[in-house]
Design a protein around this motif. Structure first.
Motif, PDB file in Angstrom:
ATOM      1  N   LEU A  25       0.814  -1.215   0.000  1.00 17.64           N
ATOM      2  CA  LEU A  25       0.000   0.000   0.000  1.00 17.64           C
ATOM      3  C   LEU A  25       0.850   1.269   0.000  1.00 17.64           C
ATOM      4  O   LEU A  25       0.327   2.362  -0.208  1.00 17.64           O
ATOM      5  CB  LEU A  25      -0.931   0.005   1.217  1.00 17.64           C
ATOM      6  N   ASP A  26       2.141   1.105   0.259  1.00 14.84           N
ATOM      7  CA  ASP A  26       3.065   2.248   0.367  1.00 14.84           C
ATOM      8  C   ASP A  26       2.548   3.268   1.380  1.00 14.84           C
ATOM      9  O   ASP A  26       2.526   4.474   1.138  1.00 14.84           O
ATOM     10  CB  ASP A  26       3.267   2.908  -1.001  1.00 14.84           C
ATOM     11  N   LYS A  27       2.126   2.747   2.530  1.00 14.52           N
ATOM     12  CA  LYS A  27       1.605   3.596   3.604  1.00 14.52           C
ATOM     13  C   LYS A  27       2.136   3.077   4.939  1.00 14.52           C
ATOM     14  O   LYS A  27       2.474   1.906   5.070  1.00 14.52           O
ATOM     15  CB  LYS A  27       0.073   3.579   3.616  1.00 14.52           C
ATOM     16  N   SER A  28       2.164   3.970   5.933  1.00 11.98           N
ATOM     17  CA  SER A  28       2.665   3.611   7.248  1.00 11.98           C
ATOM     18  C   SER A  28       1.641   3.933   8.330  1.00 11.98           C
ATOM     19  O   SER A  28       0.949   4.961   8.256  1.00 11.98           O
ATOM     20  CB  SER A  28       3.962   4.365   7.546  1.00 11.98           C
ATOM     21  N   LEU A  29       1.589   3.083   9.353  1.00 13.12           N
ATOM     22  CA  LEU A  29       0.714   3.363  10.490  1.00 13.12           C
ATOM     23  C   LEU A  29       1.121   4.636  11.224  1.00 13.12           C
ATOM     24  O   LEU A  29       0.305   5.252  11.912  1.00 13.12           O
ATOM     25  CB  LEU A  29       0.733   2.192  11.474  1.00 13.12           C
ATOM     26  N   GLN A  30       2.364   5.043  11.074  1.00 12.71           N
ATOM     27  CA  GLN A  30       2.812   6.270  11.722  1.00 12.71           C
ATOM     28  C   GLN A  30       2.095   7.498  11.177  1.00 12.71           C
ATOM     29  O   GLN A  30       2.071   8.557  11.824  1.00 12.71           O
ATOM     30  CB  GLN A  30       4.326   6.434  11.568  1.00 12.71           C
ATOM     31  N   ASP A  31       1.517   7.371   9.985  1.00 11.30           N
ATOM     32  CA  ASP A  31       0.828   8.498   9.353  1.00 11.30           C
ATOM     33  C   ASP A  31      -0.681   8.456   9.565  1.00 11.30           C
ATOM     34  O   ASP A  31      -1.413   9.267   8.987  1.00 11.30           O
ATOM     35  CB  ASP A  31       1.143   8.516   7.854  1.00 11.30           C
ATOM     36  N   VAL A  32      -1.172   7.510  10.376  1.00  9.26           N
ATOM     37  CA  VAL A  32      -2.605   7.392  10.649  1.00  9.26           C
ATOM     38  C   VAL A  32      -2.848   7.618  12.142  1.00  9.26           C
ATOM     39  O   VAL A  32      -2.227   6.962  12.975  1.00  9.26           O
ATOM     40  CB  VAL A  32      -3.143   5.996  10.253  1.00  9.26           C
ATOM     41  N   ALA A  33      -3.723   8.545  12.469  1.00  8.05           N
ATOM     42  CA  ALA A  33      -4.041   8.810  13.873  1.00  8.05           C
ATOM     43  C   ALA A  33      -5.107   7.833  14.348  1.00  8.05           C
ATOM     44  O   ALA A  33      -6.267   7.911  13.948  1.00  8.05           O
ATOM     45  CB  ALA A  33      -4.526  10.248  14.038  1.00  8.05           C
ATOM     46  N   PHE A  34      -4.701   6.883  15.166  1.00  9.62           N
ATOM     47  CA  PHE A  34      -5.672   5.977  15.771  1.00  9.62           C
ATOM     48  C   PHE A  34      -5.244   5.697  17.205  1.00  9.62           C
ATOM     49  O   PHE A  34      -4.061   5.688  17.526  1.00  9.62           O
ATOM     50  CB  PHE A  34      -5.797   4.674  14.974  1.00  9.62           C
TER      51      PHE A  34
END
Length: 268
Positions: free
Chosen positions: A50-59
């Motif tokens: 997905l070329d995405k990181s959990l560090q960039d999602v506020a949860f």
């Protein structure tokens, strides 16, 4: 213990419901939430697909909901808890814990499409003396007027399969390959529920009612990655993981990766 990269804020709320009082074969799913959290520590925060990181999602991870041992008590406790949750990411617990979460979302949105990845139909009207058994959860959800998309069902009674064929609000997909096309026509809010026994026991042995002939993680993730980007997903859960039945931890690890990939796919 928190899920990997959880913070103290965000619209997305991760929580566990450690409940397995209606389990009809082998118990242990009450340990699922913390088992998945523990193995999330072995995950990278980055998804190369997905070329995405959990560090960039506020949860945020708020821990486990304290629930009584009865189905009725559990339902009441979770409904109350859901009043403060905007986007739920829930880790079970047995599949009956999906009921109060979906009930709360139906009351909020008025209509809902539920996508069920599962080996079992869960459409019994009653089982072991209760209508709120994990074997009845999708029957109860249908009573809310939800559209139910069942993916990978391969076990159930004759009556359950007859209902799957006759009910206009049930769409049955034999494999996950068709899901991206089917969901392209859905305009309602969508909730995903993933029973870990959707996967073949070779990939997920840690579950109370394993069913041979299931799917691989690769088949699941390929379908998820192809989902249309504009879906209105309002929450999801991963249920029926029983750590005592899998000392190796591969089931818990799979559950943790499912959580990471779905968070990033839907809200990353």
């Amino acid at each position: 213990m928190e899920f990997l990269c959880a913070s103290s804020e965000g619209k997305i709320t991760l929580f566990g419901i450690p409940f397995d009082s209606t389990t009809c074969f082998r118990p242990g799913t009450r340990f699922g939430p913390d088992g998945v959290r523990f193995f999330s520590e072995n995950l990278e925060d980055y998804s190369p697909e997905l070329d995405k990181s959990l560090q960039d999602v506020a949860f945020r991870d708020v821990g486990n909901v304290e629930v009584p041992a009865t189905p009725e008590g559990m339902i009441k406790a979770v409904e109350s808890f859901m009043e403060s949750v905007e986007i739920p990411v829930m880790i079970g617990g047995e599949h009956s814990v999906t009921y109060p979460v979906v009930k709360s979302l139906v009351e909020r949105y008025g209509e809902l499409t539920v996508v069920q990845f599962d080996a079992h139909a869960d459409l019994r009207d009653e089982y072991t003396g209760t209508k709120f058994s994990h074997a009845c959860v999708m029957r109860r959800i249908l009573e809310f007027g939800c559209h139910l998309i069942q993916v990978g069902i391969r076990s159930g009674t004759r009556e359950e399969f007859e209902l799957m064929k006759s009910c206009e609000r049930i769409t049955f997909l034999k494999t996950p390959k068709e899901l991206p096309i089917v969901l392209g026509d859905v305009n309602t809010p969508i909730y995903f529920t993933i029973d870990i026994d959707f996967f073949d026991p070779a990939f997920a042995p840690g579950t109370g009612t394993p069913e041979p002939g299931g799917f691989s993680p690769l088949e699941f993730f390929e379908a998820i990655y192809k989902l249309p980007p504009a879906l209105n997903v309002v929450g999801f859960d991963v249920v029926e993981i029983s750590p005592p039945l899998d000392p190796s931890g591969i089931t818990q690890m799979l559950g943790a990766k499912v959580v990471r990939e779905l968070i990033l796919k839907f809200w990353g």
